[in-house]
Enzyme design. Sequence first.
Site, short mmCIF file in Angstrom:
data_model
loop_
_atom_site.label_atom_id
_atom_site.label_comp_id
_atom_site.label_asym_id
_atom_site.label_seq_id
_atom_site.Cartn_x
_atom_site.Cartn_y
_atom_site.Cartn_z
N ALA A 181 10.60 -10.50 -7.50
CA ALA A 181 10.23 -10.68 -8.91
C ALA A 181 10.05 -12.15 -9.22
O ALA A 181 10.75 -13.01 -8.68
CB ALA A 181 11.31 -10.10 -9.79
N ASP A 184 22.07 -4.82 -5.01
CA ASP A 184 21.49 -4.38 -3.74
C ASP A 184 22.64 -4.06 -2.80
O ASP A 184 23.52 -4.90 -2.61
CB ASP A 184 20.64 -5.49 -3.12
CG ASP A 184 19.42 -5.84 -3.97
OD1 ASP A 184 18.99 -4.99 -4.76
OD2 ASP A 184 18.92 -6.98 -3.84
N GLU A 231 12.46 0.57 -2.87
CA GLU A 231 13.70 -0.15 -2.55
C GLU A 231 14.89 0.80 -2.60
O GLU A 231 15.56 0.90 -3.63
CB GLU A 231 13.92 -1.32 -3.53
CG GLU A 231 12.90 -2.43 -3.41
CD GLU A 231 13.33 -3.71 -4.13
OE1 GLU A 231 14.44 -3.75 -4.71
OE2 GLU A 231 12.55 -4.67 -4.09
ZN LIG Z 1 17.48 -5.85 -5.84
#
Ligand SMILES: [Zn+2]
Length: 321
Positions: A228, A242, A288
């Site tokens: 991003a 994450d 993701e």
């Molecule tokens: Zn992430």
Amino acid sequence: MKRKKRVKVHFGNLIILIIIIGIGIFGIKVLYKQLNSDDTNNTNIENKIESDSIKDKLVNLGYSKSESEEIINNLDKEEIEKIDKKYDYLVEFSKIKYFHIENIERYINLKNKSDYSYDEIIMRVNTSIDKEFYTDIKTVDNPNDLLVLVNKFYALPSGIEPNDLIQVESVKMQREAGEALKEMATAMRNDGLKIILQSGYRSEDTQSYLYNRYVARDGKEEADTYSARPNHSEHQTGLAIDVSHDGTLEEYFEDTPQFEWLQDNAHKYGFILRYPKDKVYMTGYTYEPWHYRYVGIEVATLIKNENITFEEYYVKYKGLY
Ligand SMILES: [Zn+2]
């Protein structure tokens, strides 16, 4: 004798008085009824005149009588007032739940260049994805809200940090998300699964550094598919995490029991899989399986049950368009 007579006269007066009062009350009642029914009649007539004049307006703009009637049935007064000309497909679009007259030109444009259904067109336009990513960017006014929408069209204001960050193992998170993450990681480990908290909160500077490094390595176009731009990262909110089973962030994470566990349970801790495989066109990010976003248990459960993205949730439940 005298007394008796006086009483008689009194009685007579009383009876007359009662009769007069009776007639009076009856009269008031009748009058009241009459007035009220006049009111109802007037309102009905006014409504009729108004809907006739709206219909006239639409007919004058070029809609047929039956089209005008349908439009009047589908839209509310404020929306109809914004109709200023004859639009193609307006009748069809106006039937769809998340229709907004403000977007009509964009709905028509997308209709003319695609085979999408009317529903699909409205969802795509309301989530902005009929536009190029990173165009017409809006800065969000609720950066500290647990439900803040941050994506390629909605940016965090520059120079701000989340209110209340806490340390969770090696990462920082916004307090509520961090507490939920702790519980989730504990539950996974109790089920015998190794889980590594790989990346949580990132500052604007860190995000800038990462993004620029990726651009230098892979070029802007490629970097934009997985990283991003500064102020467009959910990681800057302290609400995204994450996770990994082996210290890497790779697509093969989806084949692990850790991923399966998260598919079944993340929502119970308030987390959603933010960039699903089948919604790349909408999120603008490659799949993701490791990136989870905290939205609270209620919203996470809704999003999971309806199998929608956070953007679609915004259209359906927050009036985004
Ligand atoms: Zn992430």
